[in-house]
Design a protein around this motif. Sequence first.
Motif, short mmCIF file in Angstrom:
data_model
loop_
_atom_site.label_atom_id
_atom_site.label_comp_id
_atom_site.label_asym_id
_atom_site.label_seq_id
_atom_site.Cartn_x
_atom_site.Cartn_y
_atom_site.Cartn_z
N LEU A 3 107.75 -29.46 89.20
CA LEU A 3 106.59 -29.51 90.00
C LEU A 3 106.44 -30.23 91.07
O LEU A 3 105.84 -29.81 92.20
N PHE A 4 107.30 -31.28 90.99
CA PHE A 4 107.36 -32.27 92.39
C PHE A 4 108.05 -31.48 93.38
O PHE A 4 107.54 -31.64 94.65
N ALA A 5 108.94 -30.56 93.14
CA ALA A 5 109.66 -29.76 94.42
C ALA A 5 108.63 -28.77 94.67
O ALA A 5 108.55 -28.55 96.16
N TRP A 6 108.20 -27.95 93.99
CA TRP A 6 107.09 -26.93 94.08
C TRP A 6 105.96 -27.53 95.02
O TRP A 6 105.78 -26.68 96.13
N LEU A 7 105.20 -28.45 94.70
CA LEU A 7 104.03 -29.24 95.30
C LEU A 7 104.51 -29.69 96.86
O LEU A 7 103.89 -29.94 97.68
N LYS A 8 105.86 -29.89 97.03
CA LYS A 8 106.31 -30.51 98.31
C LYS A 8 106.11 -29.32 99.19
O LYS A 8 105.60 -29.55 100.08
N SER A 9 106.64 -28.20 98.90
CA SER A 9 106.63 -27.11 99.79
C SER A 9 106.72 -25.71 98.74
O SER A 9 107.82 -25.57 98.69
N PRO A 10 105.66 -25.22 98.53
CA PRO A 10 105.67 -23.99 97.63
C PRO A 10 106.72 -23.06 98.42
O PRO A 10 107.40 -22.37 97.70
N ARG A 44 101.91 -36.17 95.16
CA ARG A 44 102.42 -35.12 94.29
C ARG A 44 102.72 -35.81 92.76
O ARG A 44 102.14 -35.18 91.93
N ALA A 45 103.13 -37.14 92.72
CA ALA A 45 103.19 -37.66 91.29
C ALA A 45 101.75 -37.96 90.82
O ALA A 45 101.61 -37.70 89.58
N ASP A 46 100.76 -38.38 91.53
CA ASP A 46 99.57 -38.51 90.93
C ASP A 46 98.97 -37.28 90.50
O ASP A 46 98.32 -37.56 89.11
N VAL A 47 99.10 -36.15 91.22
CA VAL A 47 98.32 -34.94 90.85
C VAL A 47 99.03 -34.34 89.50
O VAL A 47 98.36 -33.83 88.64
N ILE A 48 100.55 -34.64 89.51
CA ILE A 48 101.16 -34.01 88.45
C ILE A 48 100.82 -34.94 87.12
O ILE A 48 100.42 -34.51 86.04
N ALA A 49 100.60 -36.18 87.48
CA ALA A 49 99.82 -37.11 86.18
C ALA A 49 98.83 -36.61 85.72
O ALA A 49 98.31 -36.58 84.71
N TYR A 50 97.98 -36.49 86.68
CA TYR A 50 96.49 -35.91 86.27
C TYR A 50 96.58 -34.77 85.43
O TYR A 50 95.89 -34.28 84.34
N LEU A 51 97.26 -33.73 86.11
CA LEU A 51 97.31 -32.43 85.19
C LEU A 51 98.06 -32.44 83.89
O LEU A 51 97.80 -31.92 82.96
N ASN A 52 98.84 -33.64 83.62
CA ASN A 52 99.85 -33.75 82.51
C ASN A 52 98.77 -34.42 81.63
O ASN A 52 98.72 -34.17 80.44
N LYS A 53 97.80 -35.34 81.95
CA LYS A 53 97.25 -36.11 81.05
C LYS A 53 96.06 -35.26 80.33
O LYS A 53 95.96 -35.21 79.39
N GLN A 54 95.58 -34.17 81.28
CA GLN A 54 94.68 -33.34 81.07
C GLN A 54 94.99 -32.60 79.59
O GLN A 54 94.38 -32.13 78.85
N GLY A 55 96.45 -31.98 79.67
CA GLY A 55 96.94 -31.17 78.79
C GLY A 55 96.99 -31.81 77.50
O GLY A 55 97.06 -31.14 76.17
N ASP A 56 97.04 -32.98 77.30
CA ASP A 56 97.23 -33.92 76.18
C ASP A 56 96.10 -33.65 75.19
O ASP A 56 95.92 -34.01 74.11
N SER A 57 94.64 -33.59 75.99
CA SER A 57 93.32 -33.57 75.19
C SER A 57 93.01 -32.72 74.76
O SER A 57 93.51 -31.45 74.69
N ALA A 111 100.25 -25.35 102.20
CA ALA A 111 101.50 -26.15 102.72
C ALA A 111 102.12 -27.14 102.06
O ALA A 111 103.47 -27.29 102.34
N GLY A 112 101.51 -27.79 101.11
CA GLY A 112 102.09 -28.54 100.18
C GLY A 112 101.48 -30.01 100.42
O GLY A 112 100.62 -30.27 101.29
N LEU A 113 102.18 -30.92 99.49
CA LEU A 113 101.42 -32.33 99.41
C LEU A 113 102.79 -33.17 100.01
O LEU A 113 103.64 -33.38 99.44
N SER A 114 102.76 -33.69 101.25
CA SER A 114 103.65 -34.26 101.90
C SER A 114 104.10 -35.65 101.26
O SER A 114 105.30 -36.16 101.30
N LYS A 115 103.30 -36.35 100.73
CA LYS A 115 103.23 -37.76 100.35
C LYS A 115 103.76 -37.68 98.88
O LYS A 115 103.07 -37.04 97.96
N PRO A 116 105.01 -38.12 98.55
CA PRO A 116 105.48 -38.31 97.31
C PRO A 116 104.40 -38.89 96.05
O PRO A 116 104.39 -38.15 95.06
#
Length: 105
Positions: A65-72, A92-105, A84-89
């Motif tokens: 996901l980190f690679a995908w979201l840098k530049s699809p 990317r890390a924060d949005v993946i953490a958000y999506l990950n947390k969601q899937g838990d509940s 275009a992607g999220l240029s700031k690492p």
Amino acid sequence: AKADPAKGADVFKKCTACHSDQKGGPNQIGPQLWGVVGRPVASEPGFSYSDALKGKSGPWTFDELFAWLKSPKAYAPGTKMTFAGLSKPEDRADVIAYLNKQGDS
Ligand code: HEM
């Protein structure tokens, strides 16, 4: 700094034009993203993926996901995700953490 899901919720506002993040949410311009972390790539029923993404295999891990979201486009040339992607690492890390947390509940 540790990835921050709360900040990721804010980053996700850049995605909502095309994606639902709700459990059981609809596919829109893009596939729904509830539980996408760990989900097999291009596997959302009823969504018509590009051949580019269908050509990938395995689950969406943090690293993938980190690679995908840098530049699809660089990750999957020919993808229909016209973002275009999220240029700031950290974004990317924060949005993946958000999506990950969601899937838990
Ligand atoms: C696919 C995340 C922004 C349109 C995907 C996938 C992920 C993702 C993880 C693959 C899902 C799967 O394999 O089931 C995100 C995130 C975004 C974002 C986190 C914001 C940072 C957007 C935007 C658009 C969009 C703004 C529309 C302009 C699509 C489309 C696909 C896709 C059409 C399918 C790609 C293909 O089949 O080649 N997105 N996305 N996304 N997204 Fe996004």
